[in-house]
Design an enzyme around this catalytic site. Structure first.
Site, PDB file in Angstrom:
ATOM      1  N   SER A 130       8.360   0.979  15.534  1.00 47.69           N
ATOM      2  CA  SER A 130       8.588   1.976  16.566  1.00 47.69           C
ATOM      3  C   SER A 130       9.939   2.621  16.260  1.00 47.69           C
ATOM      4  O   SER A 130      10.216   2.986  15.121  1.00 47.69           O
ATOM      5  CB  SER A 130       8.549   1.317  17.949  1.00 47.69           C
ATOM      6  N   THR A 179       0.822  -1.203   0.000  1.00 44.55           N
ATOM      7  CA  THR A 179       0.000   0.000   0.000  1.00 44.55           C
ATOM      8  C   THR A 179       0.857   1.254   0.000  1.00 44.55           C
ATOM      9  O   THR A 179       1.951   1.291   0.547  1.00 44.55           O
ATOM     10  CB  THR A 179      -0.946   0.036   1.220  1.00 44.55           C
ATOM     11  N   TYR A 185       7.804  13.386  18.221  1.00 46.75           N
ATOM     12  CA  TYR A 185       8.019  12.107  17.539  1.00 46.75           C
ATOM     13  C   TYR A 185       8.202  11.009  18.580  1.00 46.75           C
ATOM     14  O   TYR A 185       7.623   9.922  18.462  1.00 46.75           O
ATOM     15  CB  TYR A 185       9.229  12.193  16.620  1.00 46.75           C
ATOM     16  N   LYS A 194       5.966   7.489  19.185  1.00 45.48           N
ATOM     17  CA  LYS A 194       6.516   6.140  19.239  1.00 45.48           C
ATOM     18  C   LYS A 194       6.382   5.525  20.627  1.00 45.48           C
ATOM     19  O   LYS A 194       6.218   4.294  20.757  1.00 45.48           O
ATOM     20  CB  LYS A 194       7.981   6.142  18.782  1.00 45.48           C
ATOM     21  N   THR A 246      16.976   5.590   5.251  1.00 43.63           N
ATOM     22  CA  THR A 246      15.630   5.379   4.705  1.00 43.63           C
ATOM     23  C   THR A 246      14.955   6.684   4.315  1.00 43.63           C
ATOM     24  O   THR A 246      13.775   6.678   3.974  1.00 43.63           O
ATOM     25  CB  THR A 246      14.744   4.680   5.737  1.00 43.63           C
TER      26      THR A 246
END
Length: 277
Positions: A133, A31, A147, A151, A182
């Site tokens: 997480s 997705t 942030y 998490k 990433t």
């Protein structure tokens, strides 16, 4: 062979895990917010890939995507809740709209997709929920307080969920990476706007924010190696609740345990005195 549903499959951990799962013969409901972003996965996996549009903050899309995946494959063995964003700002500098958007994606979106698939997993008395997480879900850092809060929420939710679903044959795993290449600290993370910057925080939140940005693409973590570890855990018959990924994540979790112990031990008697007996 396992059947996956992966949120945020167009890049980062989502894409790498999808590719690794496909290499091992698994099937993937991949997705993303646009189908175009999933073209390369379809080219790799062919009919083992079901591309789906999904914005995890849109309840109608959550229902449509999960229903279509179940209709197509018959079941989902592994849910990889990967979709998420970052936001860099001192707590006082933070913009309420940015914070709420991040919470909607990182926490409520994750919960919505999970809840949409749990009935099927309960019916099959099997399934694995992998929730992304962070080392920042266990310990906090300047510039990412909100942030961290998102998490920490994922951690608490996942711990409770694990206790609820383990008797039903469902496993929950927290994936806790440290710095990986990433693009998390790149285009996936917004930051405080210039007019909201507070000079008093320049040496703490400001310095950390600049450090995050300067390391984009050069983080020590290798996403392909992480993907291999994540797929290993998905196929593990007895997975752990937590999987820290990267040296900093592993050491960071141990340091947090040591820090908490050192912080509370000197006042153990005071803490215990609050009980009636």
């Amino acid at each position: 062979m396992a059947i996956w549903l992966i949120t945020g499959a167009s890049r980062g951990f989502g894409r790498e895990v999808a590719l690794e799962a496909l290499r091992r013969g698994d099937s993937v409901a991949a997705t993303a917010r646009t189908l175009d972003a999933l073209t390369d996965l379809v080219e790799v996996g062919g009919d083992r890939v079901l591309p789906l549009v999904l914005d995890v903050t849109d309840p109608e899309q959550v229902t449509a995507a999960t229903s279509r995946a179940l209709e197509h494959f018959g079941r989902i063995d592994v849910l990889f809740n990967n979709a998420g964003i970052g936001y860099f700002a001192a707590v006082e500098e933070s913009d309420d709209a940015e914070v709420r958007r991040m919470m909607e994606i990182n926490v409520f979106g994750l919960a919505a997709v999970t809840n949409a698939l749990l009935p099927s997993m309960r019916a099959h008395r099997s399934g694995t929920v992998l929730n992304v997480s962070s080392v920042g879900g266990v310990r906090s850092f300047p510039a990412v307080g909100w942030y961290n809060a998102s998490k920490f929420a994922v951690e608490g939710l996942s711990e409770a969920l694990q206790q609820e679903v383990v008797p039903l044959g469902i496993r929950v795993v927290l994936i806790e990476p440290s710095g990986f290449a990433t693009d998390w600290a790149g285009s996936s993370a917004a930051e405080v706007t210039p007019e909201r910057v507070i000079a008093d925080y320049d040496d703490t939140a400001g310095a950390q924010r600049r450090a995050f940005r300067s390391e984009v693409g050069n983080e020590p973590g290798d996403p392909t190696r992480a993907a291999s570890a994540i797929v290993d855990i998905a196929h593990d018959d007895n997975p752990p609740l937590r999987l820290p990924l990267g040296n900093f994540a592993y050491d960071g979790l141990l340091d947090k345990l040591d820090t908490v112990r050192a912080d509370i031990a000197p006042r153990e008697q005071l803490s215990r005195s609050a009980d009636r007996t």
